[in-house]
Write a protein that holds these residues in place. Structure first.
Motif, mmCIF file in Angstrom:
data_model
loop_
_atom_site.group_PDB
_atom_site.id
_atom_site.type_symbol
_atom_site.label_atom_id
_atom_site.label_comp_id
_atom_site.label_asym_id
_atom_site.label_seq_id
_atom_site.Cartn_x
_atom_site.Cartn_y
_atom_site.Cartn_z
ATOM 1 N N THR A 95 0.847 -1.205 0.000
ATOM 2 C CA THR A 95 0.000 0.000 0.000
ATOM 3 C C THR A 95 0.875 1.245 0.000
ATOM 4 O O THR A 95 0.687 2.168 -0.801
ATOM 5 C CB THR A 95 -0.901 0.030 1.260
ATOM 6 O OG1 THR A 95 -1.562 -1.215 1.345
ATOM 7 C CG2 THR A 95 -1.907 1.157 1.175
ATOM 8 N N VAL A 153 1.080 4.089 -2.981
ATOM 9 C CA VAL A 153 0.753 5.498 -2.717
ATOM 10 C C VAL A 153 1.966 6.377 -3.007
ATOM 11 O O VAL A 153 1.861 7.471 -3.561
ATOM 12 C CB VAL A 153 0.292 5.679 -1.249
ATOM 13 C CG1 VAL A 153 0.046 7.148 -0.942
ATOM 14 C CG2 VAL A 153 -0.977 4.882 -1.011
ATOM 15 N N HIS A 154 3.108 5.841 -2.639
ATOM 16 C CA HIS A 154 4.343 6.559 -2.842
ATOM 17 C C HIS A 154 4.594 6.848 -4.331
ATOM 18 O O HIS A 154 4.939 7.964 -4.722
ATOM 19 C CB HIS A 154 5.472 5.719 -2.261
ATOM 20 C CG HIS A 154 6.721 6.466 -2.133
ATOM 21 N ND1 HIS A 154 7.773 6.317 -2.998
ATOM 22 C CD2 HIS A 154 7.064 7.427 -1.269
ATOM 23 C CE1 HIS A 154 8.710 7.151 -2.652
ATOM 24 N NE2 HIS A 154 8.323 7.831 -1.620
ATOM 25 N N MET A 188 2.331 6.947 -6.640
ATOM 26 C CA MET A 188 1.327 7.895 -7.103
ATOM 27 C C MET A 188 1.726 9.319 -6.738
ATOM 28 O O MET A 188 1.592 10.253 -7.530
ATOM 29 C CB MET A 188 -0.040 7.565 -6.475
ATOM 30 C CG MET A 188 -0.713 6.360 -7.132
ATOM 31 S SD MET A 188 -1.975 5.616 -6.096
ATOM 32 C CE MET A 188 -3.037 6.977 -5.790
ATOM 33 N N LYS A 189 2.224 9.458 -5.517
ATOM 34 C CA LYS A 189 2.638 10.782 -5.041
ATOM 35 C C LYS A 189 3.755 11.345 -5.929
ATOM 36 O O LYS A 189 3.721 12.515 -6.329
ATOM 37 C CB LYS A 189 3.125 10.682 -3.595
ATOM 38 C CG LYS A 189 3.716 11.976 -3.065
ATOM 39 C CD LYS A 189 4.269 11.808 -1.663
ATOM 40 C CE LYS A 189 5.549 11.004 -1.637
ATOM 41 N NZ LYS A 189 6.727 11.691 -2.113
ATOM 42 N N LEU A 248 -1.525 12.958 -0.216
ATOM 43 C CA LEU A 248 -0.800 11.683 -0.204
ATOM 44 C C LEU A 248 0.391 11.743 0.749
ATOM 45 O O LEU A 248 0.705 10.761 1.430
ATOM 46 C CB LEU A 248 -0.338 11.320 -1.623
ATOM 47 C CG LEU A 248 -1.471 10.982 -2.604
ATOM 48 C CD1 LEU A 248 -0.901 10.473 -3.919
ATOM 49 C CD2 LEU A 248 -2.412 9.932 -2.018
ATOM 50 N N PHE A 280 -1.062 11.276 4.052
ATOM 51 C CA PHE A 280 -1.424 9.872 4.235
ATOM 52 C C PHE A 280 -0.186 9.045 4.608
ATOM 53 O O PHE A 280 -0.203 8.266 5.560
ATOM 54 C CB PHE A 280 -2.061 9.328 2.943
ATOM 55 C CG PHE A 280 -2.327 7.856 2.983
ATOM 56 C CD1 PHE A 280 -3.440 7.349 3.625
ATOM 57 C CD2 PHE A 280 -1.425 6.963 2.395
ATOM 58 C CE1 PHE A 280 -3.672 5.983 3.677
ATOM 59 C CE2 PHE A 280 -1.649 5.598 2.448
ATOM 60 C CZ PHE A 280 -2.778 5.110 3.086
ATOM 61 N N LEU A 281 0.886 9.238 3.847
ATOM 62 C CA LEU A 281 2.102 8.453 4.101
ATOM 63 C C LEU A 281 2.699 8.783 5.469
ATOM 64 O O LEU A 281 3.190 7.902 6.173
ATOM 65 C CB LEU A 281 3.138 8.710 3.004
ATOM 66 C CG LEU A 281 2.825 8.044 1.663
ATOM 67 C CD1 LEU A 281 3.746 8.574 0.572
ATOM 68 C CD2 LEU A 281 2.969 6.524 1.767
ATOM 69 N N TYR A 303 0.593 7.021 7.876
ATOM 70 C CA TYR A 303 0.624 5.586 7.639
ATOM 71 C C TYR A 303 1.866 4.930 8.240
ATOM 72 O O TYR A 303 1.837 3.791 8.679
ATOM 73 C CB TYR A 303 0.588 5.340 6.139
ATOM 74 C CG TYR A 303 0.113 3.964 5.755
ATOM 75 C CD1 TYR A 303 -1.240 3.665 5.756
ATOM 76 C CD2 TYR A 303 1.013 2.981 5.388
ATOM 77 C CE1 TYR A 303 -1.677 2.405 5.402
ATOM 78 C CE2 TYR A 303 0.586 1.725 5.035
ATOM 79 C CZ TYR A 303 -0.762 1.442 5.038
ATOM 80 O OH TYR A 303 -1.196 0.197 4.691
#
Lengths: 197, 430
Positions: free
Chosen positions: A6, A10-11, A13-14, A48, A51-52, A55
């Motif tokens: 995950t 996300v990374h 995408m960022k 993002l 989020f990271l 996370y």
């Protein structure tokens, strides 16, 4: 999906958004109508990052001495503005110390989220403020929008609030813990506060 | 009208041409046109050494070559090549920031996280240049090692109660430590701690002051507390290792430095470990740590001839002259037979020949070492020469070199400690 995957997705995408954001920023110099997609892209990437940061779990505040006024002025300058933006004012209350101790990068991340939120609802004005309150320094973001509970466009995921809460809580000093509040202001509009020990 | 930034001279170091161009365009938006750009640390070093002082250096952390941005910064700082007025900005990716910061023993003036906009650069530069100008006199005094001047300059900033108060207190404390005014230093660090009790630098500064006053127990406790709250604060391990070394506790001293090199696995960290292990005659640890430092810096500007010399010296004292010769050969390939390496290797070779019972060759080498070392002083060559003379039975002459190495109080532990222990053996043996 496992946690590592995950985070990796996300990374990626960022990072891809970062490239896109850079290109949109360049284009927006020549084509003003690109300003809105650029702002959207920047705010998505910011989410993002938030989020990271959340996370990864355990957050460590690397505290150093920062001038609150310089900090708020920079936060204002860095805000990615929509078209016809509200004015953003910076106010330093009397008695605010010249320096305070906090993790500049983390608090910047939190305030960016709060300012983005305020930009979403504000009609004409946003005020960023610093003041001293007992053993705490308080940063606040006020907007003259409809106040809490209002819905505008997409529903909030609550990520921004969760991020701010975690960042504030990572700031601890002799038994005091950072925290946030979010409420309707007496004069109308929404008031976000970040209390840092 | 030109902006206040327009006179700034800037160096951009990034292995990616596109990134360099992007920064250059962003700087141009601020009227900064005096921009040099290079793709690696080697070229950057040439620029830093040859050009007028840069106001700002943007350096990418990940240079994809023998030398990373962090190693480059460490090199500039440890060789005193970074002018006091130069603002050094480390550019890193968002994802690597956490790891970069916690493993950075030498901090840049600021970190810039990619991707960034021209607005971000501008607001950062505003604050950094503002700070540089405010601290300019103080930083210049520190760079010139004019510690009395630094104390006076700090006092001005402290009196003005400016937003640079903490920088002033920190520098003042450091300057007082260097001046040997330990009690005053402790008081200065104490006033910083009164504002914020968990500042690592102020706590460790206090511990350093106590250590210098012989208050070992208190110093040790503070250093341990600092590590408990921040395990990446490697300077605390250094202090604990020094305390242990002075108390003759070799195992503990080495253990502390090994832990530090795990937290920050830099060549410098392994070098510190290797040197301590050598001084404490733990030759196996010294050998592997020196080898790591050499591997880590091979082909880089940060490679140091002293690593080769001391690794060879370690082999000699561990009874492996053949390995010593091999290391010196590799060293000569990297540094040539001139300068520090040439002077040092003659002394190590003399000792290696003696280990092989080749007295004639040893004598010859000793004469050569003597000819090369015109002025003994507080440096490694002098200590190695002293060792070579002692090994060949020329006691009085050897001890003279050791005394010479100690005469100018260099504060360099490696030199002072080896010389001191050679002199102590004389007293012990007499």
């Amino acid at each position: 999906m496992d946690d590592k995957l995950t985070a990796a997705v996300v990374h990626d995408m960022k990072n891809a958004l970062g490239v896109l954001e850079g290109q949109l920023a360049t284009l927006s110099h020549t084509y003003p109508e690109i300003g809105a997609p650029y702002a959207l892209c920047a705010s998505l990437r910011q989410k993002l990052i938030g989020f990271l940061t959340l996370y990864k779990g355990h957050m460590v505040a690397r505290v150093s001495d920062v001038c609150p006024e310089d900090f708020l002025l920079e936060a204002r300058d860095l805000a990615v503005l929509p078209q016809d933006p509200p004015s953003i004012e910076v106010e330093i209350s009397p008695g605010t110390p010249l320096i305070w101790f906090f993790d500049e990068r983390l608090i910047q991340l939190a305030l960016e989220a709060a300012i983005q939120n305020a930009l979403h609802f504000a009609k004409e004005r946003i005020v960023l403020k610093a003041r001293k309150e007992g053993d705490f320094l308080v940063f606040s973001v006020w907007d003259d929008g409809p106040g809490l509970g209002a819905e505008k466009g997409a529903l909030s995921t609550g990520l921004g609030t969760e991020l701010c809460r975690a960042i504030a809580a990572a700031h601890v000093r002799s038994g005091l813990k950072g925290h946030i509040t979010l409420e309707n202001a007496g004069e109308g509009g929404a008031l976000f506060e970040m209390w840092l020990p | 009208m030109l902006s206040k930034f327009s006179s700034l001279r800037v160096l951009v170091i990034d292995d990616m041409g596109a990134m360099r161009s992007a920064i250059k365009v962003q700087l141009a938006e601020m009227d900064i046109v005096n921009v040099d750009q290079v793709g690696n640390a080697e070229d950057a070093l040439r620029m830093v050494e040859s050009r007028v002082e840069y106001d700002v250096i943007f350096c990418d952390y990940n240079l994809n070559r023998a030398t990373s941005g962090q190693q480059f910064l460490e090199y500039l700082k440890s060789m005193d090549l970074l002018p006091a007025r130069t603002v050094f900005i480390m550019v890193t990716a968002e994802a690597e920031y956490g790891a970069v910061v916690s493993a950075a023993e030498f901090q840049p003036d600021d970190y810039l996280l990619k991707p960034f906009t021209a607005v971000k650069i501008r607001s950062r530069l505003e604050r950094l240049i503002d700070k540089r100008d405010a601290l300019q006199n103080l930083l210049l005094c520190m760079a010139k090692k004019d510690f009395d001047g630094a104390v006076a300059e700090s006092d001005k900033l402290i009196k003005a109660n400016s937003k640079w108060l903490m920088d002033a207190l920190r520098r003042k404390g450091e300057a007082l430590l260097r001046l040997g005014r330990h009690e005053e230093a402790a008081a200065v660090f104490g006033s910083a701690l009164a504002m914020r009790g968990d500042l690592g630098w102020a706590r460790l500064g206090t511990a350093r002051a106590y250590f210098a006053q012989g208050r070992l127990g208190e110093a040790e406790k503070i250093a341990n507390d600092v590590l408990e709250s921040n395990g990446a604060f490697v300077l605390a391990y250094d202090l604990l290792a020094e305390i242990a070394e002075d108390a003759g506790n070799a195992a503990l001293a080495i253990d502390q430095l090994e832990q530090a090199s795990t937290v920050v696995p830099s060549a410098r960290r392994f070098r510190l470990l290797a040197e301590a292990a050598y001084r404490l005659s733990r030759f196996d640890i010294a050998r592997s740590a020196f080898e790591f430092a050499i591997r880590r810096t091979k082909g880089s500007i940060t490679a140091q001839e002293t690593d080769y010399l001391l690794l060879a010296q370690t082999h000699v004292e561990a009874g492996n002259p053949k390995l010593a010769f091999q290391v010196l050969e590799a060293g000569e390939e990297a540094f040539g037979d001139a300068g520090l390496f040439g002077r040092g290797q003659a002394s190590v070779k003399a000792q290696a020949f003696l280990k092989e019972d080749n007295v004639a060759a040893a004598k010859k080498m000793l004469v050569r070492a003597g000819n090369l070392l015109a002025h003994p002083g507080a440096n490694l060559e002098t200590v190695l020469m002293g060792k070579a003379l002692l090994a060949s039975g020329e006691k009085e002459e050897g001890l003279k070199f050791m005394e010479e190495a100690l005469r100018k109080k260099s504060g360099i532990r490696m030199i002072e400690s080896v010389a001191k222990s050679a002199l102590a053996e004389r007293i012990g043996g007499a």
